[in-house]
Design a protein around this motif. Structure first.
Motif, mmCIF file in Angstrom:
data_model
loop_
_atom_site.group_PDB
_atom_site.id
_atom_site.type_symbol
_atom_site.label_atom_id
_atom_site.label_comp_id
_atom_site.label_asym_id
_atom_site.label_seq_id
_atom_site.Cartn_x
_atom_site.Cartn_y
_atom_site.Cartn_z
ATOM 1 N N VAL A 249 -1.383 7.237 7.593
ATOM 2 C CA VAL A 249 -0.620 7.192 6.344
ATOM 3 C C VAL A 249 0.833 7.626 6.565
ATOM 4 N N PRO A 250 1.102 8.737 7.260
ATOM 5 C CA PRO A 250 2.509 9.097 7.498
ATOM 6 C C PRO A 250 3.278 8.023 8.288
ATOM 7 N N ARG A 251 2.632 7.374 9.255
ATOM 8 C CA ARG A 251 3.297 6.288 9.998
ATOM 9 C C ARG A 251 3.644 5.140 9.056
ATOM 10 N N MET A 252 2.680 4.766 8.198
ATOM 11 C CA MET A 252 2.921 3.679 7.246
ATOM 12 C C MET A 252 4.079 4.030 6.314
ATOM 13 N N LEU B 200 11.809 -2.526 -1.176
ATOM 14 C CA LEU B 200 12.865 -3.507 -1.370
ATOM 15 C C LEU B 200 12.770 -4.639 -0.346
ATOM 16 N N LYS B 201 12.530 -4.277 0.919
ATOM 17 C CA LYS B 201 12.483 -5.269 1.999
ATOM 18 C C LYS B 201 11.073 -5.817 2.246
ATOM 19 N N GLY B 202 10.065 -5.214 1.596
ATOM 20 C CA GLY B 202 8.691 -5.674 1.784
ATOM 21 C C GLY B 202 8.028 -5.118 3.025
ATOM 22 N N TRP B 203 8.606 -4.066 3.596
ATOM 23 C CA TRP B 203 8.016 -3.445 4.783
ATOM 24 C C TRP B 203 6.877 -2.526 4.358
ATOM 25 N N GLY B 204 5.820 -2.545 5.137
ATOM 26 C CA GLY B 204 4.674 -1.683 4.886
ATOM 27 C C GLY B 204 3.397 -2.422 5.190
ATOM 28 N N LEU B 205 2.303 -1.870 4.700
ATOM 29 C CA LEU B 205 1.014 -2.538 4.792
ATOM 30 C C LEU B 205 0.749 -3.182 3.443
ATOM 31 N N MET C 35 0.834 -1.205 0.000
ATOM 32 C CA MET C 35 0.000 0.000 0.000
ATOM 33 C C MET C 35 0.870 1.257 0.000
ATOM 34 N N ASN C 36 0.261 2.363 -0.461
ATOM 35 C CA ASN C 36 0.932 3.665 -0.447
ATOM 36 C C ASN C 36 -0.043 4.732 0.015
ATOM 37 N N GLU C 37 0.355 5.989 -0.092
ATOM 38 C CA GLU C 37 -0.464 7.101 0.412
ATOM 39 C C GLU C 37 -1.803 7.241 -0.308
ATOM 40 N N HIS C 38 -1.952 6.631 -1.470
ATOM 41 C CA HIS C 38 -3.208 6.729 -2.222
ATOM 42 C C HIS C 38 -4.233 5.685 -1.771
ATOM 43 N N ASP C 39 -3.858 4.814 -0.867
ATOM 44 C CA ASP C 39 -4.746 3.752 -0.403
ATOM 45 C C ASP C 39 -5.525 4.122 0.860
ATOM 46 N N TRP C 40 -5.535 5.409 1.205
ATOM 47 C CA TRP C 40 -6.237 5.823 2.425
ATOM 48 C C TRP C 40 -7.725 5.463 2.424
ATOM 49 N N PRO C 41 -8.430 5.429 1.269
ATOM 50 C CA PRO C 41 -9.851 5.056 1.344
ATOM 51 C C PRO C 41 -10.059 3.642 1.900
ATOM 52 N N GLN C 42 -9.188 2.699 1.534
ATOM 53 C CA GLN C 42 -9.319 1.335 2.061
ATOM 54 C C GLN C 42 -8.996 1.297 3.553
ATOM 55 N N LEU C 43 -7.975 2.049 3.961
ATOM 56 C CA LEU C 43 -7.627 2.102 5.384
ATOM 57 C C LEU C 43 -8.788 2.668 6.198
ATOM 58 N N PHE C 44 -9.389 3.735 5.692
ATOM 59 C CA PHE C 44 -10.520 4.365 6.380
ATOM 60 C C PHE C 44 -11.712 3.411 6.449
ATOM 61 N N GLU C 45 -12.040 2.791 5.325
ATOM 62 C CA GLU C 45 -13.181 1.874 5.269
ATOM 63 C C GLU C 45 -13.033 0.747 6.286
ATOM 64 N N LEU C 46 -11.860 0.144 6.345
ATOM 65 C CA LEU C 46 -11.607 -0.964 7.254
ATOM 66 C C LEU C 46 -11.771 -0.551 8.715
ATOM 67 N N ASP C 47 -11.306 0.630 9.046
ATOM 68 C CA ASP C 47 -11.308 1.093 10.441
ATOM 69 C C ASP C 47 -12.654 1.615 10.928
ATOM 70 N N GLN C 48 -13.698 1.553 10.109
ATOM 71 C CA GLN C 48 -15.002 2.057 10.523
ATOM 72 C C GLN C 48 -15.843 1.031 11.266
ATOM 73 N N ASP C 49 -15.447 -0.225 11.253
ATOM 74 C CA ASP C 49 -16.191 -1.285 11.923
ATOM 75 C C ASP C 49 -15.711 -1.428 13.365
ATOM 76 N N PRO C 50 -16.584 -1.133 14.349
ATOM 77 C CA PRO C 50 -16.172 -1.256 15.757
ATOM 78 C C PRO C 50 -15.671 -2.655 16.125
ATOM 79 N N ALA C 51 -16.201 -3.698 15.488
ATOM 80 C CA ALA C 51 -15.736 -5.060 15.787
ATOM 81 C C ALA C 51 -14.291 -5.248 15.321
ATOM 82 N N VAL C 52 -13.940 -4.685 14.177
ATOM 83 C CA VAL C 52 -12.573 -4.752 13.675
ATOM 84 C C VAL C 52 -11.629 -4.021 14.626
ATOM 85 N N MET C 53 -12.098 -2.918 15.187
ATOM 86 C CA MET C 53 -11.268 -2.058 16.026
ATOM 87 C C MET C 53 -11.302 -2.437 17.514
#
Length: 182
Positions: A53-56, A63-68, A16-34
């Motif tokens: 996003v800045p933390r990610m 190169l190392k596969g670090w991220g979300l 993922m990159n900075e343009h994937d914020w809609p998916q991050l937001f969508e996922l975090d809206q479910d209280p059961a997920v959180m």
């Protein structure tokens, strides 16, 4: 050597990159997920864009596969969640670049199908190909038995209990880990 994106029969993987914020937001809206992350409080769009996003991006390393890693279903290309890969203690004074943390967050509709385990196993299989990776670790709140079960399926072993502290107080947590054998 660049880490390859994993391949499984059911899932697609994309760093993922900075343009994937809609998916991050969508996922975090479910209280059961959180439930075991923010005690069920959904993440605001402002928090996603200004903090998440800045933390990610701070630990993202293609190169190392670090991220979300965005996880989608191959059949429908539906986003179902992500798997985190980063050095342990990355945001501390002493990050451990040879001990890689793995974590996951999946939509409730995808629970119970083995997707988190499948995705995490596939990413671990790619991570251990890197000579500088000496261990893989994961943390969870002690009550998050589903995540602990996934940790065990990854071959991680219980290391210790500890106290997780956040802005809402202290909660019991666990650390699991395994050394990479070559």
């Amino acid at each position: 050597m660049k880490m390859n994106a994993p391949v499984t029969k059911r899932l697609n993987f994309k760093l993922m990159n900075e343009h994937d914020w809609p998916q991050l937001f969508e996922l975090d809206q479910d209280p059961a997920v959180m439930q075991y992350l923010t005690r069920g409080v959904p993440t605001s769009l402002e928090q996603i864009k200004n903090e998440g996003v800045p933390r990610m991006l701070a630990y993202r390393n293609e190169l190392k596969g670090w991220g979300l890693w965005s996880i989608t279903l191959k059949q429908t290309n539906t986003f179902i969640g992500w798997v985190l890969i980063r050095p342990m203690n990355f945001f501390s004074d002493a990050p451990n670049y040879s001990d890689i943390e793995i974590g996951w967050r999946f939509k409730q509709a995808s629970w119970g199908h083995g997707y988190a385990t499948e995705a995490a196993l596939a990413l671990c299989d790619e991570l251990i190909k890197q000579d500088d990776v000496k261990a893989i670790s994961a943390t969870a709140l002690k009550d998050n038995t589903v995540s602990i079960t996934i940790m065990k399926k990854l071959g991680l072993q219980f290391i210790k209990n500890y106290t997780h502290t956040d802005e809402q107080g202290d909660l019991p947590a666990v650390l699991y880990s395994k050394n990479v054998l070559r």
